[in-house]
Every structure is written in structure tokens, then in C-alpha cells.
Design an enzyme around this catalytic site. Sequence first.
Site, mmCIF file in Angstrom:
data_model
loop_
_atom_site.group_PDB
_atom_site.id
_atom_site.type_symbol
_atom_site.label_atom_id
_atom_site.label_comp_id
_atom_site.label_asym_id
_atom_site.label_seq_id
_atom_site.Cartn_x
_atom_site.Cartn_y
_atom_site.Cartn_z
ATOM 1 N N GLU A 33 0.865 -1.194 0.000
ATOM 2 C CA GLU A 33 0.000 0.000 0.000
ATOM 3 C C GLU A 33 0.897 1.238 0.000
ATOM 4 O O GLU A 33 1.767 1.371 0.847
ATOM 5 C CB GLU A 33 -0.933 -0.009 1.207
ATOM 6 C CG GLU A 33 -1.758 1.253 1.406
ATOM 7 C CD GLU A 33 -2.564 1.649 0.182
ATOM 8 O OE1 GLU A 33 -3.414 0.874 -0.258
ATOM 9 O OE2 GLU A 33 -2.323 2.758 -0.359
ATOM 10 N N GLY A 38 -7.111 1.213 3.260
ATOM 11 C CA GLY A 38 -8.551 1.294 3.009
ATOM 12 C C GLY A 38 -8.896 2.013 1.716
ATOM 13 O O GLY A 38 -10.039 1.965 1.268
ATOM 14 N N GLY A 39 -7.910 2.699 1.125
ATOM 15 C CA GLY A 39 -8.109 3.276 -0.207
ATOM 16 C C GLY A 39 -9.150 4.381 -0.260
ATOM 17 O O GLY A 39 -9.405 5.085 0.724
ATOM 18 N N THR A 40 -9.770 4.501 -1.416
ATOM 19 C CA THR A 40 -10.666 5.622 -1.706
ATOM 20 C C THR A 40 -11.896 5.609 -0.803
ATOM 21 O O THR A 40 -12.239 6.629 -0.193
ATOM 22 C CB THR A 40 -11.128 5.546 -3.177
ATOM 23 O OG1 THR A 40 -9.992 5.436 -4.009
ATOM 24 C CG2 THR A 40 -11.931 6.775 -3.560
ATOM 25 N N CYS A 41 -12.581 4.490 -0.737
ATOM 26 C CA CYS A 41 -13.851 4.423 0.003
ATOM 27 C C CYS A 41 -13.656 4.932 1.426
ATOM 28 O O CYS A 41 -14.368 5.815 1.887
ATOM 29 C CB CYS A 41 -14.373 2.983 0.005
ATOM 30 S SG CYS A 41 -15.807 2.749 1.058
ATOM 31 N N HIS A 440 -45.694 -2.135 8.024
ATOM 32 C CA HIS A 440 -46.223 -0.767 8.055
ATOM 33 C C HIS A 440 -45.714 -0.049 9.293
ATOM 34 O O HIS A 440 -45.681 -0.648 10.359
ATOM 35 C CB HIS A 440 -47.752 -0.801 8.077
ATOM 36 C CG HIS A 440 -48.341 0.565 8.275
ATOM 37 N ND1 HIS A 440 -48.412 1.495 7.257
ATOM 38 C CD2 HIS A 440 -48.851 1.177 9.387
ATOM 39 C CE1 HIS A 440 -48.951 2.610 7.722
ATOM 40 N NE2 HIS A 440 -49.221 2.451 9.012
HETATM 41 C C1 LIG Z 1 -16.243 11.164 -3.376
HETATM 42 C C2 LIG Z 1 -16.527 9.713 -3.611
HETATM 43 C C3 LIG Z 1 -17.640 9.131 -3.036
HETATM 44 C C4 LIG Z 1 -17.919 7.791 -3.246
HETATM 45 N N1 LIG Z 1 -19.034 7.268 -2.681
HETATM 46 C C5 LIG Z 1 -19.331 5.970 -2.893
HETATM 47 C C6 LIG Z 1 -20.479 5.396 -2.292
HETATM 48 O O1 LIG Z 1 -21.226 6.046 -1.569
HETATM 49 N N2 LIG Z 1 -20.724 4.074 -2.518
HETATM 50 C C7 LIG Z 1 -19.903 3.313 -3.301
HETATM 51 O O2 LIG Z 1 -20.180 2.129 -3.473
HETATM 52 N N3 LIG Z 1 -18.818 3.841 -3.882
HETATM 53 C C8 LIG Z 1 -18.506 5.143 -3.693
HETATM 54 N N4 LIG Z 1 -17.378 5.665 -4.257
HETATM 55 C C9 LIG Z 1 -16.505 4.786 -5.064
HETATM 56 C C10 LIG Z 1 -15.628 3.914 -4.155
HETATM 57 O O3 LIG Z 1 -14.911 4.730 -3.267
HETATM 58 C C11 LIG Z 1 -14.669 3.034 -4.967
HETATM 59 O O4 LIG Z 1 -15.397 2.395 -5.977
HETATM 60 C C12 LIG Z 1 -14.060 2.014 -4.011
HETATM 61 O O5 LIG Z 1 -13.181 2.667 -3.115
HETATM 62 C C13 LIG Z 1 -13.366 0.852 -4.716
HETATM 63 O O6 LIG Z 1 -12.056 1.087 -4.892
HETATM 64 P P1 LIG Z 1 -10.973 -0.035 -5.180
HETATM 65 O O7 LIG Z 1 -11.127 -1.228 -4.319
HETATM 66 O O8 LIG Z 1 -10.948 -0.242 -6.617
HETATM 67 O O9 LIG Z 1 -9.614 0.709 -4.781
HETATM 68 P P2 LIG Z 1 -9.337 2.017 -3.954
HETATM 69 O O10 LIG Z 1 -10.251 2.122 -2.788
HETATM 70 O O11 LIG Z 1 -9.253 3.167 -4.858
HETATM 71 O O12 LIG Z 1 -7.907 1.693 -3.345
HETATM 72 C C14 LIG Z 1 -6.774 1.520 -4.135
HETATM 73 C C15 LIG Z 1 -5.573 1.538 -3.225
HETATM 74 O O13 LIG Z 1 -4.425 1.184 -3.987
HETATM 75 C C16 LIG Z 1 -3.332 1.983 -3.575
HETATM 76 N N5 LIG Z 1 -2.393 2.008 -4.688
HETATM 77 C C17 LIG Z 1 -2.606 2.503 -5.936
HETATM 78 N N6 LIG Z 1 -1.534 2.297 -6.720
HETATM 79 C C18 LIG Z 1 -0.615 1.658 -5.947
HETATM 80 C C19 LIG Z 1 0.697 1.172 -6.181
HETATM 81 N N7 LIG Z 1 1.247 1.274 -7.387
HETATM 82 N N8 LIG Z 1 1.358 0.604 -5.171
HETATM 83 C C20 LIG Z 1 0.778 0.471 -3.944
HETATM 84 N N9 LIG Z 1 -0.463 0.890 -3.670
HETATM 85 C C21 LIG Z 1 -1.155 1.470 -4.658
HETATM 86 C C22 LIG Z 1 -3.973 3.323 -3.264
HETATM 87 O O14 LIG Z 1 -3.157 4.063 -2.382
HETATM 88 C C23 LIG Z 1 -5.286 2.901 -2.619
HETATM 89 O O15 LIG Z 1 -5.161 2.774 -1.220
HETATM 90 C C24 LIG Z 1 -17.050 7.006 -4.049
HETATM 91 C C25 LIG Z 1 -15.914 7.574 -4.607
HETATM 92 C C26 LIG Z 1 -15.652 8.907 -4.402
HETATM 93 C C27 LIG Z 1 -14.424 9.503 -5.018
#
Ligand SMILES: Cc1cc2nc3c(=O)[nH]c(=O)nc-3n(C[C@H](O)[C@H](O)[C@H](O)COP(=O)(O)OP(=O)(O)OC[C@H]3O[C@@H](n4cnc5c(N)ncnc54)[C@H](O)[C@@H]3O)c2cc1C
Length: 464
Positions: A33, A38-41, A440
Site C-alpha cells: 500500500e 482502506g483506499g478511496t472508500c 407498516h
Molecule cells: C467522493 C466519492 C464518493 C464515493 N461514494 C461511494 C459510495 O457512496 N458508494 C460506493 O459504493 N462507492 C462510492 N465511491 C466509489 C468507491 O470509493 C470506490 O469504488 C471504491 O473505493 C473501490 O475502490 P478499489 O477497491 O478499486 O480501490 P481504492 O479504494 O481506490 O484503493 C486503491 C488503493 O491502492 C493503492 N495504490 C494505488 N496504486 C498503488 C501502487 N502502485 N502501489 C501500492 N499501492 C497502490 C492506493 O493508495 C489505494 O489505497 C465514491 C468515490 C468517491 C471519489
Amino acid sequence: MTSYDAIIIGTGQAGPPLARRLAASGMAVAVVERGRFGGTCVNTGCTPTKTLVASAYAAHLARRGADYGFDTGGEVKVDMKRVKARQDYVVGLSTRGVERSLRAQENCRVYQGHARFVSPRELAVGSEILSAERIFINVGGRAAVPDIPGLGDIGYFINSSMMNVDFLPRHLLVLGGSYIGLEFGQMYRRFGSEVTIVEIGPRLTPREDADVSDAIAGFLAREGIALRLNATCVSVSRRGGDVVMRVDCRDGAPEIAGSHLLIATGRRPNTDDLGLEHAGVALDRRGFITVDDELRTNVPGIWALGDCNGKGAFTHTSWNDFEIVAANLLDNGHRRVSDRIPAYALYTDPPLGRAGMTEAEIRRSGRRALVARIAMEDVSRAFEKGETEGFMKILVDADTKEILGASFLGTSGDEAIHCVLDTMYARAPYTVLQRAMHIHPTVAEFIPTMLDDLAPLAEPALQG
Ligand SMILES: Cc1cc2nc3c(=O)[nH]c(=O)nc-3n(C[C@H](O)[C@H](O)[C@H](O)COP(=O)(O)OP(=O)(O)OC[C@H]3O[C@@H](n4cnc5c(N)ncnc54)[C@H](O)[C@@H]3O)c2cc1C
């Protein structure tokens, strides 16, 4: 070089549960990582936005105190520092939870750094080389920022930098009228900012049916959000303290001024700095990793899960990717991406819950369909809650009686939609849902009643 049975790149929604399952099965697993666990979510997507939406909803209800019979004793003012502290607290719990679970997992080693392929079986992480017979890519995506003249000079927000805001923008300009832009737009309006949403297309949420888009535009406008549709941003600049956006449009002023700008024009995959060329992994023309129905890339031993494979853009699609890969690798399963039914929610207030096809898609498919629709003002629970914006719509196949799709735009629409979704997964005729006795007073209790009123989808096809 350190060898593992499996390496997982990224700790988004698919990577951590997959790491735990593979490690629990006895494999030696490495997880890499480069950012926050935990990434984007967890860090810049669902968790912080839904936490902020909750604060915005509370402020909105407080302002509506008179509707419910109470007085707040003055103007409702939002303290953005405390709103952000609440967001940071919730996000912190989640991100630490992901990290802790990975570090505590037996057979699993965590590397912090950016992973790049150096060959189909090897990755460089800093000065270390890791190798494995199985590599799982879960690198997610990031905001796609359009190439607009002046943008590089003025300073702007994207979803991730918005999470650092602990002040109230005087006037937030939001470029992009889809899911992310609308959630931020409505919450900042409720926090107290002026908000203008600028959308290139003729309506908000262009992937939804026009009646859904129009209803969303209606309640956002009634909250005082300025909507500029059919407006193409051609340049941005700074004038005094203001951001000034020049727009190409038929209606309205050609310049829109605000104090801050949020770019919410879509997402792009994090596949451009992954060394995929050294592994021979194929991408499509938009940079998504090409995968088959079981999420295998063109290179044996390499899988891609989550947003980076272009098969989904949601937390639940990424999690479902994990389930598919784990079942097929470890449980002798035969799970496929094509088994899943499109489903998602938009977290405006009221929210939109979606399952299956839209009305426009059904019309294009040429199927004979029936439709039922109910306004939320006719749903007693919505009426009792004082939240009557929106409507619910279900479409079924006139010949097979299977449910084809539904849009529930209304209070609890994000929850009630699951009645429809689960019936679709069961491939049961709509009559099963029609005859179910629901509780209900709930929003879901009206689904059987709605289905009593199915009528042929009117011709001609008007939506597209
Ligand atoms: C503002 C916003 C609101 C959202 N709201 C919702 C919602 O309400 N409901 C919903 O279902 N979805 C929502 N989403 C979408 C959701 O966040 C993503 O679909 C979800 O996080 C899935 O992501 P993922 O598992 O593909 O990877 P991500 O969660 O994007 O994680 C990828 C990880 O990989 C790491 N990484 C990347 N490249 C490398 C590398 N080369 N080496 C090491 N690590 C790396 C990154 O640092 C990151 O931690 C939202 C998105 C945004 C931007």
C-alpha cells in the site's frame, strides 16, 4: 528478492479481504500500500462523504425545526472544524481498522510503498523486489481532471483535497453534475455555502432517466443551489479573490464567479505508473486493465479487481470482485462478473437507489415492459417523516414477469431498493414481491401496492 505465494497491490475494497482469505488458507501473502489503508472508500470516498452528508442532513433538519414543532433559538450555523473532526474520527477508525487487521493477519506481510512491475512475476517496492506466482492488482482510481485552460494556475479541489476543508467556502463552484458533484454540492449548500453546479449536458445525472434527473434538479434548486446545465467550462481564472469560470452556453451568463472550485468530472484508473508494460498486462483505451469474466488479466497469474478493471466503480463492485476471485480460487466456485445486477445509490437527500436497467435502457432493448410509479407524497412513511420529495418506479418484463429495473428516489430509497434487487437475483416473477406482506409504516410497504398498478410502458420511446 523475497518470494510469496501471492502479492496484493493496494488496500482498497478487494485487496484486504482477499489478503485475509489467501493468508488464512495457508499462503504466504504480501500486501503493498502506497497511501492510507482502506483506499478511496475509506479515506476520500464513501466513508467521509456519507459522514459529511449526515452532518449536512442534521443541519438541514434543524433549519426545518418549525416543520416539526421546535425552535432552535436562532440561525443554525455549522462549525466546519467540528464537522471535519467528526469526519476525521470516523475515517480514522476505518483506516486504522483495515491496517490493524492486515498487520495482525498470520502469513501476511505489509509493505508500505509504491509497487511497480519489473516482470510478470516480480514487483519493485522501494529497493526491494517481491515475487509471486499470483499477483492481484487493486490499485483503484483517482479524480480525472480535465484539461481546461487556466486550471493549473488557480488552485482547485478534487474529492481527496475536499476532505481537508475545515472552513465554509463562501461560494462553491462544482464542475460536474453527476454523483460526486451532487453529493458535495448539496452538503455544502446545507453547511451554508452558496453553491453553483455546472454541467456540460442538458441534465444532471445523465445516466439516469430524465424523470429522475428532473426530480433531483428540482429539489436541489429548491434548496437554493444554482444549476447551470448545457454549460461547457472553457477556461478558468482568478479575479480578485474569486474563481471565474467562463462557460460556453446558450442560456445564462457566460461567466460564473465563486470563491472555490471543486472538479467532479469523473475518475481515472491508477494504472499509469504501475510498470504494467514490464508484465505485458493489457489495458483498454481509457487505461482500465482488461479482464475476463473471472477478473483474470491477459497474463496468467495476474488478476485485477476493483475500479481499475473498469467493471464497476463502487465499493460493492470491488468487494464483489474479491468474492468472485476468492470463490473461484479457494472454493472451487464458478462465480462471474456477469452474474451481478447493476445496483448503486446516489446519496443526495433524498437518496436514489437504483437496480437493474433504466427505463431508457429498457426502451432501447425493445422489450415489452410494464411500469409502475408512485410519488413519495403518496407514501405514508415519507409523509409522516415530512420528506416527500421524489418517486419510486419499477419496470417489469411484460412477457416473463421478471423485474427489469427500478429507481427509488426518496427517503430510504437506498434501503428499500434491496427488496427489488433480491427479487431480481432470485429471478422470481414480480408477483412474488407483489404478494409479500411488508411492514407498516415503511417505504418498502408500498412496493407490493405499486405492483398492483403496473401499466404498459407508453409509446413512443421519448427518453434516451
Ligand atoms: C467522493 C466519492 C464518493 C464515493 N461514494 C461511494 C459510495 O457512496 N458508494 C460506493 O459504493 N462507492 C462510492 N465511491 C466509489 C468507491 O470509493 C470506490 O469504488 C471504491 O473505493 C473501490 O475502490 P478499489 O477497491 O478499486 O480501490 P481504492 O479504494 O481506490 O484503493 C486503491 C488503493 O491502492 C493503492 N495504490 C494505488 N496504486 C498503488 C501502487 N502502485 N502501489 C501500492 N499501492 C497502490 C492506493 O493508495 C489505494 O489505497 C465514491 C468515490 C468517491 C471519489
